[in-house]
Design an enzyme around this catalytic site. Structure first.
Site, PDB file in Angstrom:
ATOM      1  CB  SER A   1       2.608  -5.204   3.414  1.00  0.00           C
ATOM      2  OG  SER A   1       1.402  -5.265   4.136  1.00  0.00           O
ATOM      3  CG  LEU A   2      -0.661  -5.117  -0.748  1.00  0.00           C
ATOM      4  CD1 LEU A   2      -0.891  -5.540  -2.198  1.00  0.00           C
ATOM      5  CD2 LEU A   2      -1.520  -3.904  -0.434  1.00  0.00           C
TER       6      LEU A   2
ATOM      7  CD  GLN B   1      -3.196   0.439   2.150  1.00  0.00           C
ATOM      8  OE1 GLN B   1      -3.299  -0.720   2.523  1.00  0.00           O
ATOM      9  NE2 GLN B   1      -3.984   1.395   2.593  1.00  0.00           N
TER      10      GLN B   1
ATOM     11  NE  ARG C   1      -2.828  -8.578   4.484  1.00  0.00           N
ATOM     12  CZ  ARG C   1      -2.062  -7.510   4.308  1.00  0.00           C
ATOM     13  NH1 ARG C   1      -2.480  -6.528   3.513  1.00  0.00           N
ATOM     14  NH2 ARG C   1      -0.892  -7.419   4.919  1.00  0.00           N
TER      15      ARG C   1
ATOM     16  CD  GLN D   1       1.702  -9.967   5.490  1.00  0.00           C
ATOM     17  OE1 GLN D   1       0.998  -8.980   5.644  1.00  0.00           O
ATOM     18  NE2 GLN D   1       2.267 -10.296   4.347  1.00  0.00           N
TER      19      GLN D   1
ATOM     20  CG  HIS E   1       2.185  -4.668   8.967  1.00  0.00           C
ATOM     21  ND1 HIS E   1       2.166  -5.991   8.574  1.00  0.00           N
ATOM     22  CD2 HIS E   1       2.016  -3.940   7.833  1.00  0.00           C
ATOM     23  CE1 HIS E   1       2.000  -6.046   7.262  1.00  0.00           C
ATOM     24  NE2 HIS E   1       1.896  -4.825   6.797  1.00  0.00           N
TER      25      HIS E   1
END
Length: 297
Positions: free
Chosen positions: A88-89, A10, A113, A248, A199
């Protein structure tokens, strides 16, 4: 030269991203169409013509960045690199690129998510901030002190590059930590335009929900190992990968350590696949000897 595809998270989004691919490459158009069908929503309309506010909604931006990244990859059609990694994603994108996760499943998981993150913390109670100019160990102490002084949660969300770290948690605690960081010599402490604190330990309800969802998803052994945000090491076992994807959500992204680990694996080049070039800039700061490129179509 041995390369690795790296996929952004992101923050790399912009309205109109991927529109030229949709218009000019049937294989890329098929990616957008499949995601629209999987989500039962014209996400492509949001990506190409929506407002920035609509695009940056957590439930939209996560599948959107993955979609554009995969569209770029399929339009360019390069050989798969010996390793993949994602921020991340971006791990979901990496697994899709390595044929471990179907495009439709990746889109649905990232929608869940994002939705779950939005639900987990009431609006206005969470925050993220970027801290520039302090090292990791100093900021860990600041987070712990902020929690002990006023309560709440303050976690390291992203260890992105030397002197560029993002903290996440309870808004009041984050604001307190920002002041402490400035007093400790930070060059800058700036709130990010997000009310969701990813996170961090506040995301525990999301981790529970994603664990259940991943139990019902077929995750195959990836064609090449993924360098995990959790371990900063190659990972191929589907069960370990599922555990890492859940982990994560409540723990920080160890991106600096991930890039530092690449030379020992024989990697000499990173190739960023996705909108923007955030990871390319980070790579050059972390390991200047690595060649840092963008995948162009």
């Amino acid at each position: 030269m041995s390369s690795i595809f790296i996929f952004p998270g992101q923050g790399s989004q912009f309205v109109g991203m991927g529109k030229d691919l949709y218009d000019n490459y049937p294989i890329a158009r098929a990616v957008f169409d499949e995601v629209d069908d999987a989500l039962n929503q014209k996400l492509s309309r949001v990506i190409f013509n929506g407002s920035m506010d609509e695009l940056t909604m957590t439930a939209n931006v996560q599948p959107a960045i993955m979609t554009v990244s995969i569209a770029i990859l399929r339009a360019a059609n390069p050989e798969l690199t010996p390793f993949v990694a994602g921020h991340s994603l971006g791990e979901y994108t990496a697994l899709c690129a390595a044929d471990a996760l179907s495009l439709s499943d990746a889109a649905r998981l990232l929608r869940l998510r994002g939705d779950s993150m939005q639900r987990a913390v009431p609006a206005g109670q969470g925050a993220m901030a970027v801290i520039l100019g302090l090292n990791f160990e100093v900021l860990i102490d600041i987070c712990r002190d902020a929690e002990s002084e006023i309560g709440g949660v303050c976690d390291i969300a992203n260890d992105n590059a030397p002197g560029q770290i993002v903290i996440s948690g309870s808004k009041a605690t984050i604001l307190h930590a920002m002041e402490k960081a400035k007093n400790a010599g930070a060059k800058r402490a700036m709130l990010l335009p997000l009310s969701v604190p990813p996170h961090s330990r506040l995301m525990e309800p999301v981790a529970i929900e994603m664990h259940k969802a991943l139990e019902n998803i077929e995750l195959k052994t990836p064609r090449v190992p993924m360098i995990s945000n959790k371990t900063c090491a190659p990972m191929t076992d589907p069960m370990e990968i599922k555990d890492a994807l859940v982990y994560q959500i409540t723990h920080g992204v160890r991106w600096r350590e991930t890039i530092l680990a690449l030379p020992a694996l024989g990697i000499t080049e990173t190739i960023e696949v996705g909108p923007g070039n955030i990871l390319t800039g980070m790579t050059q700061r972390i390991v200047p000897e690595l060649t840092a490129n963008k995948l162009e179509v």
